[in-house]
Design an enzyme around this catalytic site. Structure first.
Site: not given
Length: 266
Positions: A143, A156
């Site tokens: 990401s 995360y």
């Protein structure tokens, strides 16, 4: 659509929805034999029924990324049915929406087990076969948050940063064997990752973030990704203006920090 993947065996985790489902469709159209893995077998069967070539051509293999002791048997199953694995797409993962101060450590561990140890464990199970053949590619769906950590996503972001450390090292280690490693850093993609993200209690966030709702579709993302994997890229960034945050973080970290403090994130 690229023909670079014709007759290749492509194993995709997190294949029951979102980016994983879209990648399964794209690889099947490109002529690949797809192995679909996730926890929800009924959803995997649904996806398999939509793939080019017919469901019988592809393989549904339920897999829990936290059950790392099951990975050798899963690899053996795929190898027995397909002969080998050309591409492993490490896509399965958990999102997060919760402030660090409110989030018990057990939630951080849960996210790391899926997003980091699950990806690393499956890769380690697949690697010996790829190295023995002198060919194969491991693709890791990270990401932009793997570079730019945004609020309410501390665990995360940590899991994505950890993936970069491991797989950048692995790329150098295995290069001489013929195995390749690709890190993918998506920006916003229209999936339900925010809906299924864990909140600070371990429950579901159960809301679609505006940034996700207005983002590019998973199918558009998948089409763009396949062309760049076919080009042999080591690292791929796909998204809107948010992907520029990677360069901003690299060259102007103090400015990035000020922006992150002031910006509103869902």
């Amino acid at each position: 659509m690229s023909t670079a993947f014709a007759d290749q065996v492509v194993w995709i985790t997190g294949a029951s929805s979102g980016i994983g489902e879209a990648l399964a469709r794209a690889f099947a159209v490109a002529g690949a034999r797809v192995v679909l893995s996730a926890r929800r077998e009924t959803e995997l069967q649904r996806v398999a029924a939509t793939l080019a070539g017919g469901a019988e051509h592809h393989i549904v293999l339920p897999l829990d990324l936290t059950a790392t002791d099951t990975f050798p048997a899963a690899v053996a199953t795929v190898t027995a049915r397909c002969g080998h694995i050309d591409l492993l797409i490490n896509n399965g993962g958990l999102g997060q929406r919760g402030f660090a101060v409110d989030t018990p450590l057990e939630i951080d561990r849960r996210i790391m087990e899926v997003n980091y140890f699950g990806q690393v464990g499956l890769t380690k199970a697949v690697l010996p076969g790829m190295i023995a053949r002198g060919a194969g590619r491991v693709v890791v769906i990270s990401s932009v948050v793997g570079y730019v950590a945004t609020p309410r996503r501390s665990a995360y972001a940590a899991s994505k940063h950890a993936l970069h450390g491991f797989f950048n090292a692995l790329r150098a280690e295995v290069h001489a064997t013929g195995v390749r490693v690709t890190l993918v850093c998506p920006g916003y993609v229209r999936t339900e990752i925010s809906v299924h993200a864990l909140d600070s209690t371990g429950g579901r966030h159960a809301k679609m973030d505006t940034t996700q709702a207005n983002a590019m579709s998973a199918d558009v993302f998948a089409a763009r990704l396949l062309s760049q994997i076919a080009a042999g890229r080591d690292e791929i960034h796909i998204g809107g203006r948010e992907v520029w945050a990677v360069r901003l973080q690299r060259w102007l970290p103090r400015l990035t920090a000020r922006i992150l403090r002031r910006a509103k994130f869902s």
